[in-house]
Design a protein around this motif. Structure first.
Motif, PDB file in Angstrom:
ATOM      1  N   VAL A  14       0.864  -1.205  -0.090  1.00  0.00           N
ATOM      2  CA  VAL A  14       0.026  -0.046   0.105  1.00  0.00           C
ATOM      3  C   VAL A  14       0.910   1.399  -0.014  1.00  0.00           C
ATOM      4  N   ASN A  15       0.764   2.014  -1.062  1.00  0.00           N
ATOM      5  CA  ASN A  15       1.516   3.238  -1.105  1.00  0.00           C
ATOM      6  C   ASN A  15       3.157   2.810  -1.180  1.00  0.00           C
ATOM      7  N   GLY A  16       3.430   1.564  -1.714  1.00  0.00           N
ATOM      8  CA  GLY A  16       4.587   1.307  -1.818  1.00  0.00           C
ATOM      9  C   GLY A  16       5.222   0.426  -0.728  1.00  0.00           C
ATOM     10  N   ARG A  17       4.301   0.372   0.461  1.00  0.00           N
ATOM     11  CA  ARG A  17       5.004  -0.235   1.699  1.00  0.00           C
ATOM     12  C   ARG A  17       4.336  -1.457   1.669  1.00  0.00           C
ATOM     13  N   ALA A  18       5.155  -2.452   1.998  1.00  0.00           N
ATOM     14  CA  ALA A  18       4.359  -4.034   2.169  1.00  0.00           C
ATOM     15  C   ALA A  18       3.474  -4.329   3.282  1.00  0.00           C
ATOM     16  N   ILE A  19       2.539  -4.545   2.966  1.00  0.00           N
ATOM     17  CA  ILE A  19       1.644  -4.977   4.050  1.00  0.00           C
ATOM     18  C   ILE A  19       1.387  -6.578   4.401  1.00  0.00           C
ATOM     19  N   GLY A  20       1.620  -7.217   3.452  1.00  0.00           N
ATOM     20  CA  GLY A  20       1.822  -8.624   3.752  1.00  0.00           C
ATOM     21  C   GLY A  20       2.114  -9.286   2.455  1.00  0.00           C
ATOM     22  N   GLY A  21       1.847 -10.661   2.782  1.00  0.00           N
ATOM     23  CA  GLY A  21       2.107 -11.608   1.126  1.00  0.00           C
ATOM     24  C   GLY A  21       1.398 -12.692   1.406  1.00  0.00           C
ATOM     25  N   LYS A  22       1.210 -13.405   0.284  1.00  0.00           N
ATOM     26  CA  LYS A  22       0.534 -14.729   0.371  1.00  0.00           C
ATOM     27  C   LYS A  22       1.320 -15.762  -0.719  1.00  0.00           C
ATOM     28  N   SER A  23       1.328 -16.890  -0.216  1.00  0.00           N
ATOM     29  CA  SER A  23       2.314 -17.693  -1.263  1.00  0.00           C
ATOM     30  C   SER A  23       0.851 -18.429  -2.074  1.00  0.00           C
ATOM     31  N   PHE A  24       1.494 -18.997  -2.919  1.00  0.00           N
ATOM     32  CA  PHE A  24       0.174 -19.676  -3.846  1.00  0.00           C
ATOM     33  C   PHE A  24       0.834 -21.009  -4.685  1.00  0.00           C
ATOM     34  N   THR A  25      -0.093 -21.767  -4.967  1.00  0.00           N
ATOM     35  CA  THR A  25       0.138 -22.996  -5.831  1.00  0.00           C
ATOM     36  C   THR A  25      -0.964 -22.984  -6.921  1.00  0.00           C
ATOM     37  N   LEU A  26      -0.687 -22.718  -8.122  1.00  0.00           N
ATOM     38  CA  LEU A  26      -1.545 -22.486  -8.870  1.00  0.00           C
ATOM     39  C   LEU A  26      -2.130 -24.068  -9.343  1.00  0.00           C
ATOM     40  N   PRO A  27      -3.595 -23.972  -9.582  1.00  0.00           N
ATOM     41  CA  PRO A  27      -4.093 -25.397 -10.105  1.00  0.00           C
ATOM     42  C   PRO A  27      -3.890 -25.523 -11.391  1.00  0.00           C
ATOM     43  N   ALA A  28      -4.462 -26.698 -11.965  1.00  0.00           N
ATOM     44  CA  ALA A  28      -3.998 -26.945 -13.420  1.00  0.00           C
ATOM     45  C   ALA A  28      -4.791 -25.789 -14.471  1.00  0.00           C
ATOM     46  N   ALA A  29      -5.915 -25.436 -14.066  1.00  0.00           N
ATOM     47  CA  ALA A  29      -6.754 -24.600 -14.512  1.00  0.00           C
ATOM     48  C   ALA A  29      -5.996 -23.188 -14.908  1.00  0.00           C
ATOM     49  N   GLY A  30      -5.085 -22.768 -14.193  1.00  0.00           N
ATOM     50  CA  GLY A  30      -4.043 -21.741 -14.471  1.00  0.00           C
ATOM     51  C   GLY A  30      -4.527 -20.364 -13.732  1.00  0.00           C
ATOM     52  N   LYS A  31      -5.915 -20.341 -12.814  1.00  0.00           N
ATOM     53  CA  LYS A  31      -6.118 -19.036 -12.265  1.00  0.00           C
ATOM     54  C   LYS A  31      -6.204 -19.422 -10.998  1.00  0.00           C
ATOM     55  N   GLN A  32      -6.021 -18.334 -10.146  1.00  0.00           N
ATOM     56  CA  GLN A  32      -6.225 -18.439  -8.725  1.00  0.00           C
ATOM     57  C   GLN A  32      -6.379 -17.211  -7.983  1.00  0.00           C
ATOM     58  N   GLU A  33      -7.370 -16.927  -7.127  1.00  0.00           N
ATOM     59  CA  GLU A  33      -7.338 -15.697  -6.538  1.00  0.00           C
ATOM     60  C   GLU A  33      -6.589 -15.877  -4.928  1.00  0.00           C
ATOM     61  N   VAL A  34      -5.952 -14.669  -4.730  1.00  0.00           N
ATOM     62  CA  VAL A  34      -5.293 -14.942  -3.416  1.00  0.00           C
ATOM     63  C   VAL A  34      -5.395 -13.440  -2.567  1.00  0.00           C
ATOM     64  N   GLY A  35      -5.738 -13.432  -1.457  1.00  0.00           N
ATOM     65  CA  GLY A  35      -5.817 -12.118  -1.110  1.00  0.00           C
ATOM     66  C   GLY A  35      -5.450 -12.001   0.620  1.00  0.00           C
ATOM     67  N   LEU A  36      -5.672 -10.843   1.100  1.00  0.00           N
ATOM     68  CA  LEU A  36      -5.730 -10.501   2.376  1.00  0.00           C
ATOM     69  C   LEU A  36      -6.662  -9.495   2.820  1.00  0.00           C
ATOM     70  N   THR A  37      -6.505  -9.177   3.997  1.00  0.00           N
ATOM     71  CA  THR A  37      -7.530  -8.066   4.507  1.00  0.00           C
ATOM     72  C   THR A  37      -6.643  -7.018   5.026  1.00  0.00           C
ATOM     73  N   HIS A  38      -7.038  -5.741   4.905  1.00  0.00           N
ATOM     74  CA  HIS A  38      -6.279  -4.592   5.248  1.00  0.00           C
ATOM     75  C   HIS A  38      -7.263  -3.740   5.713  1.00  0.00           C
ATOM     76  N   THR A  39      -6.704  -2.893   6.796  1.00  0.00           N
ATOM     77  CA  THR A  39      -7.562  -1.708   7.134  1.00  0.00           C
ATOM     78  C   THR A  39      -6.693  -0.336   7.032  1.00  0.00           C
ATOM     79  N   PHE A  40      -7.664   0.603   6.470  1.00  0.00           N
ATOM     80  CA  PHE A  40      -6.729   1.793   6.328  1.00  0.00           C
ATOM     81  C   PHE A  40      -7.006   2.646   7.401  1.00  0.00           C
ATOM     82  N   ASP A  41      -6.119   3.028   8.053  1.00  0.00           N
ATOM     83  CA  ASP A  41      -6.433   4.019   9.141  1.00  0.00           C
ATOM     84  C   ASP A  41      -7.015   5.433   8.916  1.00  0.00           C
TER      85      ASP A  41
END
Lengths: 718, 291
Positions: free
Chosen positions: A292-319
Motif C-alpha cells: 500500500v503506497n509502496g509499503r508492504a502490508i503482507g504476502g501470500k504464497s500460492f500454488t496454481l491449479p492446472a486450470a491456471g487461475k487463482q485468487e489470493v488475498g488478504l484483509t487490510h484496514t486503512f487507518d
C-alpha cells in the motif's frame, strides 16, 4: 506514369499564367481613333495567319516552359513492372512506407531476448531496402493517441528511432494500427505505398472475433478499385513478425480488486489479486506481496491449479481517509513477461459517504418507501457506518440538500418540482450518483416525460408497461463482474435465486443508444431489473421494481444488504477524474490550487503536466502514460495516487494462428516475412523498377526557353 | 518689304488657323516671292497655221528663220487659275498633336489662297471626300477669298477617301489650263490616284500634291493592346502595337514610295508635310523649290 512528388502537382497550374497574362493583356485595351486604318487592314490581310500562328506558338512555348518545369518538380516516373520476379513485392517510383510497430506489452516477452529485439531487426531490415528519396513514417502502437508525425526522408533517423524502441504497457490493437497507417499514408507524397506491420506475431490485439471492425479495415486497405496494387491509394501490405513458436509460460497478475466498492477508514477491506498462468508447462509456485503506497502490508504464497487461475488475498484496514495505491506483486517467479507481474489499484478511502434518501411515501423504521434500504445502509441508525444517511420525504427536497450529498436515492417518488429536477440533473451530470426505485406511486407517463425524456433525461431508460406476472418473476442473469458484487466473490450468481419479483416495469431500451446501458441484474425472461447508465460524468442506476418489499421479496434475501451497500457504495465511490487508468490514458487532476505547485511522479520518472480542460473544467493533464505501475501527484501536503494497469489479454502470449490471420485479412493480399533475410531478398531486389523523367522535363524546359528567346527576338526583328 | 494685310482677312485667316496667318506674314515679310512665278504654268509653244487662224497670231520671226507658218500659241492673258482641292475625308480628321491633318490642310490652303489672291491670281476651292462636298469656282477678288475661307472653315472630316474619283470628275470640268493644288493625306489606292493625276496632267493641269500626314502615322509610337477605330468606317482592329510596329512601318513606307514614284512618273510635284512642321516653312520650301 507515376508522380513521385504528387504534392507539387498543383504547380502545374502555373501553365495557366501565360494564358492569364495574355488574356489580361488583351483585356487592357486602349481605344484609338486612327487615320491609317487601311494600312493596318493591309497588314492583317498579308500577315493575319502568320501573326496568329506566332502568337499561338509563343503562347504555347511559354506554357510549355512553365508546364515542363512544374512537371519536373513533380518527378514523373515511368513504371516498369517486374514481370520476371512475380514472387517479390512490386514497387515502382519512390516508396511511401508506413512502418506500423507493435510496441505493446507482449513485445517485452522473452526470457533470453525480448520480442521487441526481433521486431527491431525486421524493421531495420525493411528500412535497409528503402533508398534516398523514399519516405517513411513510424507509427507506434503506444503513440496512436498522440498527434501523427510527419514522414521522414532521413532513413538513418528512422533507423535510429527503431533502435530506440522498447516495450510499453499499451495493449495491442492491430486493426487500429492498420487504420492509423492508412490515414498516415495520406500525409506522404511518394506514389508507391507500403503498409508494414511489424509485430511479435502474438494473437493479442488481432481480435478476429470483431468481424465488423475487420470488414471496415479491409475496406480501407482495399482502396480505390481502379488503383494500382502497390500505389499509395492501394498500398502493399507487408507483415513482418517472427516465426510462430510455442509460447513460453507466463504468469501474470490479471486482476486486483476489493471486496467492496466503498472503502472507509478503520474498517477492514479484502484485497484480492487474480493470478493467471498462460503456458503448457506446469504452473510455477511463488508468492504475492501486497503493498500500500509502496509499503508492504503482507504476502501470500500460492500454488496454481492446472486450470491456471487463482485468487489470493488478504484483509487490510486503512487507518486514515485519503488516496492510496494498492499493489500486488509476484515474487519468486521468473517468467517471460515481467511487466505483467504486478498490478495496481488506486483507492479513495472515505470517512463516510453522505446519502440522501428521498421517499415518496415517508414513514419511520422499515416502513416507508426506503425503510429497508435505510436499514441496509445503516443498520444501527447511528450514522457510524460508511454511509451517513439523511432521510426525507419528497416535498422536503431542496437544492442545498442535493449539494450536500454524494448519492441521492429516490424511492417511489411520483414527481419532482421542475427546479428540483433541474438541480438533480446538474448533480448527476456533474459527477454525482442517483439510484431510482419505483413503486405504487410511479406514474410512467410523468416519469418518462420529465425524468427520462426519451433517453436524454437523468433516468437510465424510459419505462414501458407495468408487469404483474401471475407467478412471480425470478432473477436470471447477474453481471458478476460488476463492482457492486465485489462482496459476493464467486457466489454472486447464486445468492439471488430466491428473489421473487411480483411487479416491475419493463424498460423501453430502444430509446437508449446501444452500449450505454449496463445491466446489473436481469430477470429470467430477460427484462432488466437493475441497470445503470453514465450521465455526463455521473452515474444513474434504476431498479425497475420497488426498493422495499412492496413489489418484491428482495429485502428479505440475505443478499439484499450487501447488494444495496454495493450499489450505493458504487454510486458514491467513484472518483473523478478517474484514477485507475489504462496504458495510454492521461493523468488528469482538476482540484489544483493555483497558488501551489503540483508535481507528478511515475514509477521511474517525473511526469510533466500541462494545463488543459477536462469535462469543461480547468485541469492539469499529463502526456499518455505508457509505464504500468503507481503514480502520485503532490499538491502541498496532499497526495493523490493513480494507477496504470495493463490489459490482461496482453499476458496471453499465444501466437496468431494462420486461420485467424486469414479471417482478419480476408482476401487482402499480404506478404508475410518472418526473417530479416527474407525481407532483404524480396524487397531489395525489386527496388527502383521505374525510370524517372524529371531530367527530360527539365531539358525540354530549357529547350523551350531557347525557343521562346528566339521567337521573341525574331519578332522584334520583323 | 512688309505687306500689311487687311485686318478682316487676317481675322478670317486666324479663324482657319493661327498658323496660316503667321505663315502668310512670314512669307510676305521675309521672302516676298512672286507666287505667280513660283506657281506659273508652262510655256504654251507654237502650232502650225491652219486656215481660219487669225493672221495676227502668225509668228513672223519663225517664218523669217525657218520659212514655216506657225501660229503663236498665247497664254491666257489674264491670270493664273488655281484650284485648291482639300481632302476632307475621315482620315484627315486624325490628330496626335494640336492640329489634325484637315486643320493643317485648311491652314495651308488659306495661306496659299491669300498669297495668290494678293497677286491677282484666280483661286478656286474644292472640298471632297468620296465626292465633291463644296466647290468655289476660281476668282481673284478679296471678297471671293473671304468666301473661300468660309467654305474652308465649314469643312469637316467625314466619309471615306476616294480622291481618285473626285479628281476624275474634276478633270472633266477643268477645260482651261490651270494649276491644281491637292491637299490630302493620299491614303488612297496609289494606282488609281496616279491614273487620276495623269488624267489631270493630260487635261493640261499643273498639279502640285501636298501630302499631309501626322507624325504618328509614320512613327507608330503606340504600345500595348490598342483598339484601332478607323475614321472612315473601316472595321475596328485590336492589335498589339509593339508586335506590329515594324510591319506597319514597312507597309506605310511602301505606300509612300509607290506614291512618290507614281507622282514622279506623271510629273506631279509631291510635298510631304508633317502636321508637326511649321506651316511657313512648308510654304517657303515649296516656293523655293519652284523658284
Amino acid at each position: 506514369m507515376e508522380f513521385l512528388n504528387v504534392a507539387l502537382m498543383g504547380g502545374l497550374a502555373a501553365v495557366a499564367s501565360p494564358i492569364i497574362i495574355h488574356l489580361l493583356h488583351r483585356r487592357k485595351v486602349k481605344r484609338l481613333d486612327w487615320g491609317g486604318q487601311r494600312f493596318l487592314l493591309e497588314l492583317l490581310a498579308r500577315n493575319r495567319r502568320r501573326l496568329l500562328l506566332e502568337e499561338v506558338l509563343l503562347l504555347l512555348v511559354r506554357v510549355l516552359v512553365l508546364g515542363l518545369l512544374a512537371l519536373a518538380l513533380t518527378r514523373p516516373a515511368l513504371k516498369r513492372r517486374n514481370v520476371l520476379r512475380p514472387d517479390v513485392v512490386t514497387r515502382y517510383g519512390r516508396t511511401a512506407a508506413v512502418l506500423l510497430v507493435d510496441d505493446s506489452l507482449s513485445t517485452g516477452s522473452g526470457r533470453t531476448q525480448m520480442a521487441i529485439e526481433e521486431i527491431k531487426r525486421l524493421a531495420t531490415a525493411y528500412l535497409n531496402t528503402l533508398a534516398p528519396g523514399d519516405e517513411v513514417s513510424i507509427v507506434l502502437q503506444s503513440q496512436l493517441h498522440g498527434p501523427a508525425a510527419d514522414p521522414l526522408f532521413d532513413l538513418e533517423a528512422a533507423k535510429a528511432l527503431v533502435a530506440q524502441l522498447r516495450p510499453t504497457a499499451m495493449a495491442s490493437d492491430v486493426a487500429a494500427l492498420l487504420e492509423a497507417g492508412r490515414a498516415q499514408l495520406s500525409r506522404h507524397i511518394n506514389p508507391g505505398g507500403e503498409l508494414v506491420l511489424v509485430s511479435d506475431g502474438r494473437r493479442d490485439g488481432w481480435r478476429p472475433e470483431e468481424r465488423s471492425r475487420w470488414d471496415e479495415v479491409r475496406q480501407q486497405l482495399r482502396g480505390a478499385p481502379d488503383a494500382t496494387q502497390g500505389s499509395r491509394q492501394r498500398p502493399n501490405l507487408l507483415l513482418l513478425s517472427p516465426a510462430a513458436a510455442d509460447p513460453e509460460g507466463n504468469l501474470a497478475v490479471t486482476g486486483l480488486r476489493l471486496d467492496r466498492t466503498l472503502v472507509t477508514a478503520k474498517r477492514p477491506v479484502g484485497l484480492r489479486a487474480e493470478l493467471t498462468w498462460h503456458g503448457r508447462s506446469a504452473p510455477p509456485q511463488g508468492s504475492v506481496r501486497f503493498l500500500v503506497n509502496g509499503r508492504a502490508i503482507g504476502g501470500k504464497s500460492f500454488t496454481l491449479p492446472a486450470a491456471g487461475k487463482q485468487e489470493v488475498g488478504l484483509t487490510h484496514t486503512f487507518d486514515e481517509p485519503g488516496s492510496y495505491v494498492v499493489q500486488a506483486q509476484l515474487e519468486g517467479t521468473h517468467d517471460s513477461l515481467p511487466l505483467d507481474d504486478q498490478r495496481c489499484l488506486a483507492i479513495q478511502v472515505e470517512t463516510a459517504v453522505p446519502v440522501l434518501l428521498v421517499e415518496g411515501r415517508a414513514a419511520g423504521g422499515l416502513q416507508g418507501s426506503l425503510g429497508f434500504l435505510a436499514a441496509a445502509l445503516d443498520p444501527e441508525g447511528l450514522g457510524r457506518g460508511p454511509f451517513r444517511l439523511t432521510r426525507i420525504s419528497a416535498p422536503q427536497l431542496t437544492e442545498a440538500l442535493l449539494q450536500a450529498h454524494r448519492v441521492i436515492v429516490l424511492g417511489d417518488v411520483p414527481a419532482l418540482a421542475s427546479d428540483m429536477l433541474a438541480a438533480l440533473e446538474r448533480h448527476v451530470v456533474g459527477g454525482g450518483g442517483v439510484l431510482v426505485g419505483l413503486g405504487a406511486q410511479t406514474d410512467p407517463s410523468l416519469i418518462n416525460r420529465f425524468w427520462a425524456r426519451a433517453g436524454t433525461g437523468f433516468l437510465p431508460a424510459p419505462l414501458r408497461d407495468l408487469q404483474s406476472p401471475a407467478a412471480a418473476a425470478t432473477i436470471g442473469q447477474v453481471n458478476e463482474a460488476h463492482p457492486v458484487f465485489n462482496a459476493f466473490g464467486a457466489r454472486a450468481g447464486e445468492v439471488w435465486k430466491d428473489g421473487k419479483i411480483r411487479r416491475y416495469f419493463r424498460l423501453d431500451l430502444g430509446q437508449v443508444p446501444a452500449g450505454e446501458l449496463e445491466r446489473i441484474l436481469s430477470l429470467e425472461n430477460g427484462d432488466p431489473l437493475v441497470v445503470e447508465r453514465r450521465r455526463g460524468v455521473g452515474l444513474a442506476a434504476l431498479i425497475t421494481s420497488s426498493l422495499n418489499s412492496q413489489w418484491n421479496e428482495l429485502p428479505l434475501l440475505p443478499a439484499y444488504v450487501p447488494a444495496m451497500r454495493g450499489i450505493v457504495g458504487h454510486l458514491g465511490s467513484f472518483v473523478l477524474p478517474p484514477r485507475n487508468l489504462a496504458p495510454g490514458e492521461r493523468l488528469t487532476f482538476t482540484a489544483f490550487a493555483t497558488n501551489q505547485t503540483v508535481k507528478a511522479e511515475g514509477p521511474t520518472t517525473t511526469v510533466p503536466l500541462s494545463t488543459g480542460v477536462w469535462e469543461g473544467r480547468p485541469a492539469l493533464i499529463s502526456e499518455p502514460l505508457l509505464e504500468p505501475g503507481p503514480y502520485s501527484l503532490r499538491q502541498g501536503n496532499q497526495v493523490f495516487r493513480y494507477a496504470v494497469s495493463v490489459a490482461p489479454a496482453e499476458s496471453e502470449l499465444t501466437p496468431l494462428p494462420e486461420a485467424a490471420l486469414r479471417s482478419c485479412l480476408g482476401e487482402l493480399a499480404a506478404h508475410h516475412f518472418t526473417q530479416a533475410e527474407q525481407v532483404t531478398k524480396a524487397l531489395g531486389s525489386s527496388k527502383r523498377s521505374s525510370v524517372e523523367l524529371w531530367r527530360w522535363c527539365l531539358g525540354g524546359c530549357l529547350g523551350m526557353l531557347f525557343l521562346e528567346t528566339f521567337l521573341t527576338r525574331r519578332e522584334g526583328r520583323t | 518689304m512688309s505687306v500689311r494685310l487687311p485686318e478682316e482677312v487676317l481675322q478670317k485667316l486666324e479663324r482657319v488657323s493661327i498658323t496660316a496667318r503667321h505663315a502668310v506674314e512670314s512669307v510676305l515679310t521675309g521672302l516676298h516671292r512672286s507666287v505667280r512665278r513660283g506657281l506659273s504654268v508652262e510655256f504654251a509653244g507654237h502650232r502650225e497655221y491652219l486656215p481660219g487662224d487669225d493672221l495676227r497670231h502668225l509668228d513672223w520671226f519663225v517664218w523669217a528663220r525657218s520659212d514655216r507658218y506657225d501660229v503663236r500659241q498665247y497664254e491666257e492673258e489674264t491670270k493664273l487659275r488655281a484650284t485648291l482641292v482639300v481632302d476632307a475625308s475621315g482620315s484627315m480628321g486624325y490628330r496626335s498633336g494640336a492640329l489634325s491633318k484637315l486643320d493643317y490642310a485648311r491652314a495651308l490652303a488659306a495661306a496659299m489662297g491669300f498669297l495668290m489672291v494678293r497677286q491677282a491670281d484666280s483661286i478656286g476651292l474644292v472640298t471632297c471626300d468620296t465626292r465633291i462636298r463644296a466647290e468655289l469656282p476660281p476668282a481673284s477678288t478679296m471678297g471671293h477669298y473671304l468666301n473661300l475661307l468660309e467654305v474652308l472653315e465649314q469643312a469637316q472630316p467625314g466619309g471615306e477617301t476616294s480622291l481618285a474619283d473626285v479628281l476624275d470628275s474634276l478633270a472633266a470640268r477643268l477645260t482651261r489650263r490651270g494649276l491644281v493644288i491637292l491637299l490630302t493625306d493620299a491614303f488612297d489606292d496609289v494606282t488609281k490616284l496616279t491614273k487620276s493625276l495623269h488624267l489631270l496632267r493630260h487635261r493640261k493641269q499643273d498639279v502640285r500634291l501636298f501630302q499631309i500626314i501626322d507624325p504618328a502615322e509614320q512613327d507608330f509610337p503606340f504600345h500595348g493592346m490598342i483598339e484601332f477605330v478607323g475614321l472612315e468606317r473601316e472595321p475596328r482592329l485590336r492589335l498589339d502595337a509593339d508586335r506590329i510596329r515594324e510591319r506597319y512601318q514597312a507597309i506605310f513606307a511602301e505606300h509612300q514610295r509607290r506614291l512618290a514614284e507614281g507622282c514622279h512618273a506623271v510629273g506631279v510635284t509631291r510635298d510631304l508635310c508633317r502636321t508637326s512642321e511649321d506651316l511657313a516653312w512648308v510654304l517657303v520650301r515649296a516656293f523655293n523649290e519652284e523658284a
